[in-house]
Design a protein around this motif. Structure first.
Motif, PDB file in Angstrom:
ATOM      1  N   GLU A 145      -7.485   9.362   6.186  1.00 59.49           N
ATOM      2  CA  GLU A 145      -7.775  10.619   5.483  1.00 59.49           C
ATOM      3  C   GLU A 145      -7.263  11.789   6.316  1.00 59.49           C
ATOM      4  OE1 GLU A 145     -11.738  10.701   3.728  1.00 59.49           O
ATOM      5  OE2 GLU A 145     -11.827  12.815   4.279  1.00 59.49           O
ATOM      6  N   SER A 184       0.711   8.999  -5.813  1.00 60.29           N
ATOM      7  CA  SER A 184       0.909   8.129  -4.656  1.00 60.29           C
ATOM      8  C   SER A 184       2.390   7.814  -4.521  1.00 60.29           C
ATOM      9  CB  SER A 184       0.083   6.847  -4.792  1.00 60.29           C
ATOM     10  OG  SER A 184       0.548   6.129  -5.905  1.00 60.29           O
ATOM     11  N   ALA A 241      -3.276  13.810  -8.906  1.00 59.72           N
ATOM     12  CA  ALA A 241      -3.359  12.484  -8.308  1.00 59.72           C
ATOM     13  C   ALA A 241      -1.940  11.949  -8.216  1.00 59.72           C
ATOM     14  CB  ALA A 241      -4.219  11.566  -9.160  1.00 59.72           C
ATOM     15  N   HIS A 260      -4.666  10.912   1.551  1.00 58.34           N
ATOM     16  CA  HIS A 260      -4.611   9.809   2.508  1.00 58.34           C
ATOM     17  C   HIS A 260      -3.180   9.557   2.922  1.00 58.34           C
ATOM     18  CE1 HIS A 260      -8.611   9.040   0.831  1.00 58.34           C
ATOM     19  NE2 HIS A 260      -8.858   8.470   2.008  1.00 58.34           N
ATOM     20  N   ASP A 311       0.846  -1.197   0.000  1.00 53.93           N
ATOM     21  CA  ASP A 311       0.000   0.000   0.000  1.00 53.93           C
ATOM     22  C   ASP A 311       0.876   1.239   0.000  1.00 53.93           C
ATOM     23  OD1 ASP A 311      -2.382  -1.346  -0.006  1.00 53.93           O
ATOM     24  OD2 ASP A 311      -2.455  -1.496   2.202  1.00 53.93           O
ATOM     25  N   PRO A 312       0.478   2.224  -0.767  1.00 51.87           N
ATOM     26  CA  PRO A 312       1.260   3.464  -0.737  1.00 51.87           C
ATOM     27  C   PRO A 312       1.111   4.163   0.617  1.00 51.87           C
ATOM     28  CG  PRO A 312      -0.745   3.767  -2.021  1.00 51.87           C
ATOM     29  CD  PRO A 312      -0.670   2.316  -1.671  1.00 51.87           C
ATOM     30  N   ARG A 370      -1.359   8.895  -0.592  1.00 53.60           N
ATOM     31  CA  ARG A 370      -2.166   8.813  -1.804  1.00 53.60           C
ATOM     32  C   ARG A 370      -2.977  10.086  -1.942  1.00 53.60           C
ATOM     33  NH1 ARG A 370      -6.221   4.852  -1.228  1.00 53.60           N
ATOM     34  NH2 ARG A 370      -7.834   6.363  -1.749  1.00 53.60           N
ATOM     35  N   ASP A 403      -5.792  12.149  -4.294  1.00 51.11           N
ATOM     36  CA  ASP A 403      -6.773  11.969  -5.369  1.00 51.11           C
ATOM     37  C   ASP A 403      -7.399  13.305  -5.738  1.00 51.11           C
ATOM     38  OD1 ASP A 403      -6.646   9.092  -5.419  1.00 51.11           O
ATOM     39  OD2 ASP A 403      -7.638   9.179  -3.445  1.00 51.11           O
ATOM     40  N   ALA A 456       5.057   5.114  -2.544  1.00 48.08           N
ATOM     41  CA  ALA A 456       5.150   3.840  -1.832  1.00 48.08           C
ATOM     42  C   ALA A 456       6.258   3.908  -0.785  1.00 48.08           C
ATOM     43  CB  ALA A 456       5.441   2.720  -2.819  1.00 48.08           C
TER      44      ALA A 456
END
Lengths: 288, 316, 256, 390
Positions: free
Chosen positions: C67, C26, C24, C62, C2-3, C6, C8, C28
């Motif tokens: 969030e 992300s 957008a 996120h 999972d990053p 993130r 968006d 890692a």
């Protein structure tokens, strides 16, 4: 010696005021001039309460502290929106507006002042008792501020003064710190107000005007802003100096102006000879 | 109860009476803008100006023009001396803003004490009488003093605007006020700009205290009270906006005069401070129109960085 | 995997000037992402949006699945967003060590009462923080400067201290705003080493740099931004070989 | 009216002979020069800087003149009278430490003071320090209730303002009065007294407006008053009085204006010229035409080179010095040490003082002072005695 007692008491009062003001403006970098209004709120609350209810002086003075703290919350909240010179002038509006209120309502005695504050510790030992109380209060305030400012909290406060954004980005809540500094500093001013009201038994709105803002500020800057000892030295010098000048035998018609000239000239001299304050080295840490 | 004639009268007298307030506010705002200096020493300079004129015209019985010339000369000399020997020294040391604040305040107190020893503490007026002939124009009483005050103020404001707009020194002053260090890199002498702004402030102060002193008694302590009021005007106008400060000064006076028709007069001062506090909370950077304009200027890529600020202000 | 970060559909405009246009992105764990683009492309603005200096007009951010776009600046720092600043923003009246000690995110000493009373918990936390600060400084060869007033040090060392202070936060996300600009010699190598070490320790790192050389030395992947939009994402190699982007930016950048 | 006046004139004529009892004491002690014995000192707390210093400094000068006069006539039983002055700026916070210095360091048993806020702040200080405070110029009604160590030689506000308000209603037939006052202790107290007395006499107060002590434009205020349509305006102002009058007249308002003793000032005549005509003010002391002793004071002021501020107050300053000298003289004769408590005893024992400048002073248990009130009207650019209200 009542004179000696009242002089020591004034030194104590102004040490509390200058040290707590230094906490806000020197360490916190929060440019307010409204400190005398918290002094006034402490004095008026305890004086009015004492006169109206006859509660023990300690209770009345603590109530004064509480009111000063509560009022400081308003000013702390305004720092959310405004800072720097704008905060300076907003705080001036806050101070003068509240004073105007005290001046215009009836129950405070208005411009005539409040002179019905009960006499406590009546008797020959009165001065000495007040000296002990006031000195202890001043020591407590200075100690608490010294403790705070040399601990982790104080470090965060100084960081906030140096760079608000960087400080907040490290996880420090600016408004939380400001509320606490104001509460501590203004509460201390309220304490000074309570002692002042009970000792002198007379307060009036004109005692808490801009002139007093300037005086406390001068104590802080002259002594050394952002230092522990500076405000103490500043308060000492600025209370004792005019008293000392009173001992000079000047011609009657010149007493006031000549003292004023000597006093202001000395202050200017200090400012130029010790730019960082009588204590401390540089004004680099100063607000602005 | 509110007839048009009454409103007109309050408007006219309010404007006339705020003339010296405008001059003193502009003087304060100018040094605040150019020198970044809360110059409370202006109270001391006002004292020098007033008593120089008073002495020349009463004790020496000189005519008005000579009195004003002497007042101007003394005030400008004092302003320049203060700049060179005191403020310049503090500036060279990089003293904190609060040090300037206190120095200038204490200097003014010092000046007040010195003037007390020299001239006493009686309220003095420049001419023995404070009355001036009145004519009724359209139901409104207009005195000669009103006309003189309004004309003087307008003339000085126009001159200042033209100076800042059209002369090299004026534009240099703006450049220095924007960024003193950058201006120095471009070969503009900040020192010169500071001295010139000091001289202009001295002229405004002399004119202001002359108008005040022909209308009301002056003691050595009066100037300090006046300068505190000027500070409020300068701040409400917004730091750095000289002409807006002048407008704010008039508005404050009118607000007080008009509000008396609606609220008991003893709450006037509270209204003033309430406005001061409330306005700052609502509009932390001055009034909204200016704020948007400022933001646009800061972010707008096309705006040249050294746009002459007062030009836009004068238009508002 | 999972990053850690993130983003968006993030949008932000200042009075008609768009600094983030449906961004957008992300990152890692272990990734060092370079953020490149011309002046005014919105790189630093993106940092400000992520760290909470300014609030976005719309969009989501996120951090480790949580969030954070509704959080305030200081709460995001506590959530684990650590950042440095282009102009360092060190606390200029304080010593190096004091600067470092403002860094830890949860700190019992922040309580005023605890600070006055100096409880055992505060003292222990203080000792722990000091130890950690000294070990970070030691890694950068700066242990000897701990008691110096920070502004008295050379520029390169100040840059390192800016990074060191951010490391005290111990967050999973590290935003570095022009960490290499003006840094030379051994300090440059230290910076490079520490950034790589931190990535290896599993942090997600995002770097804004103007100089492509620095990006090449630091980053594994990069995104190209212009006018608030992300135009392309790829390895540093890919981006430097893109003709379109070279015209937009690298043509001038590679000249020096 | 003329009868009253002549009565008064003769009363002063009679008093003149009794005016200098200390001189008699000095003669009895057989010493003409007052330098040989240990000096008797009294304290003096006045604003010698600040906004109120215009009056304060002139009070101090007058105290000096009176002290010198006493010493030239042999002092107090051969003891020279000495004054120790400290500045208060009319501010309580400065007055309190200054008073304590006078009590503890200079060991004065008696301090002369003025300005209501200062006198009131010093009340508790004096009670605790057992030192006598003689108020010679403040008129706040509260001063009567400050305890055993504060007495006035000056009538409190109720005396002259009450007399004036009654006179306006009964003698001048005014029915609708507007009251303008400065929003401070002096203004509020005086304005309320005027309002209450005038209403009680059957008049109506149609406007009651305060203004800020820093105000300079009174147009709105005055127009509001004009709309209320009064037939007289009472102004309880301080130094800004001429400005308020000037603006009122320039607005074409011609109503009768009254003020209190602050208006009795030659400067106002110069500043207002014809606009001052008809102004009625009070004075709590007779002028030189009614009391020849005042000529002596005026002559001394001529040497200063200018007209003094607030002459009636200066008359009280002079006379208060005499009260002090008499109190000290009485104690010296009784071989009682000069302490505050003894000064109080002496004050109450002597009880009635015949004073050259302001007439008889009777010390009463209610700490109040009754004096005749002199009403002056400006006629042909001169203050002319209108009425004496005993």
């Amino acid at each position: 010696m009542e004179y000696l007692a009242s002089t020591i008491l004034l030194i104590g009062i102004f040490v509390i005021l200058a040290a707590s003001y230094n906490l806000i403006i020197g360490y916190g970098g929060l440019n307010t001039v409204a400190h005398p209004i918290f002094f006034a709120l402490g004095a008026y609350t305890s004086g009015l309460l004492g006169a109206a209810t006859g509660l023990p002086a300690v209770v009345c003075v603590l109530a004064g502290v509480a009111v000063a703290m509560a009022a400081s919350f308003v000013l702390a909240i305004t720092t959310l929106r405004i800072s720097g010179d704008y905060l300076l002038i907003a705080s001036l509006g806050f101070q003068l507006g509240l004073l105007q209120l005290v001046n215009n309502v009836e129950f405070t005695g208005g411009p005539a002042g409040l002179s019905s504050i009960p006499d406590t510790f009546a008797g020959p030992g009165r001065g000495a008792i007040y000296v002990v109380i006031c000195t202890a209060a001043a020591a407590l305030v200075v100690w608490a501020i010294w403790r705070t400012m040399n601990g982790p909290f104080g470090r965060a406060v100084r960081a906030m003064r140096d760079d608000e954004l960087a400080c907040a980005a490290l996880g420090r809540s600016l408004i939380g710190m400001k509320i606490r500094i104001f509460a501590l500093g203004c509460g201390a001013a309220g304490l000074a107000g309570g002692i002042y009201a009970y000792y002198f038994q007379y307060i009036s709105p004109e005692q808490f005007q801009v002139a007093q803002s300037a005086e406390i500020l001068t104590m802080v800057v002259l002594g050394g802003i952002g230092t522990t000892l500076g405000p103490i030295v500043g308060a000492l010098v600025l209370v004792v100096l005019p008293q000392a000048i009173n001992f000079l035998h000047l011609p009657n018609g010149l007493v006031g102006p000549a003292q004023g000239i000597i006093f202001t000239a000395l202050v200017i001299l200090f400012l130029f000879l010790r730019p960082g304050g009588l204590v401390g080295t540089a004004g680099a840490g100063a607000a602005h | 109860m509110i007839e048009p004639a009454i409103l007109l009268q309050i408007l006219w007298t309010g404007i006339a009476m705020s003339s010296y307030f405008v001059l003193l506010t502009v003087a304060f705002a100018l040094t605040l803008k150019v020198e970044k200096l809360w110059n409370f020493a202006q109270a001391g300079l006002m004292g020098v100006a007033f008593f120089a004129m008073f002495y020349a015209m009463n004790a020496l019985a000189l005519p008005t023009w000579a009195g004003i010339a002497i007042g101007l000369g003394a005030t400008i000399a004092a302003a320049v001396a203060l700049e060179v020997w005191a403020i310049g020294v503090l500036r060279a040391r990089n003293s904190g803003g609060l040090t300037f604040f206190i120095f200038t305040l204490v200097f003014s107190q010092f000046a007040a004490y010195a003037l007390t020893i020299l001239f006493g503490t009686e309220p003095e007026t420049i001419y023995p009488s404070v009355m001036s002939p009145v004519r009724i124009l359209g139901g409104v009483a207009v005195s000669d003093w009103d006309l003189l005050a309004v004309a003087t103020t307008l003339a000085l404001m126009a001159a200042l605007w033209a100076f800042l707009r059209f002369t090299r020194d004026g534009q240099f002053m703006i450049a220095v006020s924007d960024n003193a260090k950058l201006a120095e890199i471009y070969g503009i002498s900040a020192k010169r700009a500071y001295v010139i702004s000091g001289v202009i402030a001295a002229i405004f102060l002399t004119a202001g205290i002359f108008l005040y002193g022909t209308r009301a008694g002056v003691t050595p302590d009066v100037p300090l009270v006046l300068v505190l009021t000027a500070v409020i005007g300068a701040l409400l106008g917004g730091i750095g906006r000289i002409f807006a400060a002048g407008v704010a000064a008039v508005s404050l006076g009118l607000l007080q005069s008009f509000s008396i028709l609606f609220i008991p007069s003893k709450w006037q001062a509270l209204l003033l401070y309430g406005v001061l506090f409330g306005a700052l909370i609502l509009f932390p950077r001055g009034l909204p129109a200016w704020r948007i304009w400022r933001l646009r200027r800061r972010l707008g890529p096309a705006t040249p960085p050294a746009a002459p600020e007062p030009l836009t202000e004068a238009g508002e | 995997m999972d990053p850690i970060l993130r983003i968006d559909d993030l949008c932000k405009a200042f009075g008609g000037i768009v600094v983030a246009d449906h961004v957008a992105l992300s990152i890692a764990p272990g990734e060092i992402l370079g953020l490149i683009g011309p002046n005014g492309a919105g790189k630093t603005s993106l940092f400000n949006l992520i760290s909470g200096v300014v609030a976005p007009d719309s969009g989501k951010i996120h951090l480790e699945g949580r969030e954070i776009d509704g959080l305030k600046l200081h709460d995001r720092a506590r959530a684990g967003v650590a950042r440095t600043w282009q102009h360092m923003r060190l606390f200029r009246t304080m010593t190096v060590l004091e600067n470092m000690l403002v860094g830890p995110r949860g700190y019992p000493g922040e309580s005023l009462l605890a600070s006055v009373l100096g409880t055992g918990r505060v003292r222990r936390a203080e000792t722990d923080a000091c130890d950690r600060a000294m070990s970070i400084l030691d890694r950068m060869g700066l242990a000897a400067t701990a008691e110096h007033i920070v502004v008295d040090l050379p520029f390169g060392q100040q840059k390192l201290i800016g990074l060191a202070r951010a490391l005290m936060n111990d967050g999973r996300l590290l935003l570095l705003d022009e960490p290499m600009a003006g840094v030379e010699g051994s300090n440059y190598l230290t910076m490079q080493r520490v950034v790589h070490d931190e990535a290896a320790a599993g942090r997600a790192i995002c770097v804004v740099e103007h100089n492509v050389g620095f990006i090449k030395d630091l980053c594994t992947t990069a995104v190209f931004m212009a006018q608030g939009r992300i135009l392309q994402r790829g390895t540093v190699e890919e981006l430097t070989h893109s003709r379109e982007l070279t015209e937009l930016y690298f043509g001038t950048a590679e000249a020096h | 009216m003329s009868e009253r006046q002549s009565n008064n004139g003769s009363a002063f004529g009679r008093r003149k002979a009794l005016a200098l009892p200390f001189a008699a004491l000095a003669a009895r002690s057989g010493r003409a020069v007052a330098q040989a014995k240990e000096p008797f000192r009294f304290g003096c707390l006045m604003p010698t800087t600040g906004l109120e210093a215009g009056y304060g400094l002139d009070f101090v000068k007058t105290f000096e003149m009176a002290t010198k006069d006493i010493n030239d006539h042999g002092g107090v039983n051969g003891h020279p009278l000495e004054m120790v002055v400290l500045d208060t700026q009319a501010k309580p916070e400065l007055a309190i430490p200054a008073a304590q210095k006078l009590i503890d360091v200079d060991k004065v048993p008696l301090i002369v003071t003025a300005w209501s806020s200062v006198v009131k702040a010093l009340g508790p200080v004096m009670n605790r320090g057992r030192t006598l405070q003689l108020n010679m110029g403040a008129n706040s009604p509260d001063i009567a209730n400050l305890g055993d160590f504060t007495y006035s030689t000056f009538p409190l506000a109720d005396v002259d303002v009450t007399a004036l308000a009654n006179y306006c209603h009964t003698k001048m037939g005014k029915r609708r009065a507007a009251v303008l006052y400065i929003n401070n202790d002096t203004g509020i107290g005086g304005a309320k007294l005027f309002r209450d007395t005038f209403t009680k006499a059957g008049g109506e107060i149609v406007a009651f407006e305060a203004y800020d002590p820093k105000a300079t434009d009174f147009t709105g205020l005055l127009l509001k008053v004009r709309v209320a349509n009064p037939d007289m305006v009472h102004m309880h102002s301080l130094a800004e009085l001429p400005q308020v009058i000037a603006q009122m007249r320039q607005l074409g308002m011609t109503q009768q204006i009254t003020s209190y003793s602050v208006g009795y000032n030659p400067k106002i005549l110069a500043q207002l010229g014809a606009a001052a005509e008809g102004l009625i003010v009070t004075s709590l002391a007779p002028t030189s035409t009614a009391n020849p002793n005042v000529v002596k004071l005026l002559d001394l002021w001529k040497q200063v080179g200018r007209a003094p501020n607030g002459l009636p107050y200066l008359q009280y300053a002079w006379d208060t010095t005499l009260v002090t000298a008499q109190v000290y003289g009485w104690l010296d004769q009784q071989n009682m040490p000069l302490t505050g408590e003894n000064c109080r005893k002496a004050l109450l024992a002597i009880k009635t003082f015949d004073l050259p400048m302001t007439g008889k002073l009777a010390v009463t248990d209610d700490h109040k002072v009754q004096k005749p009130v002199y009403l002056y009207v400006v006629k042909n650019q001169q203050f002319t005695l209108l009425e004496t209200i005993a």
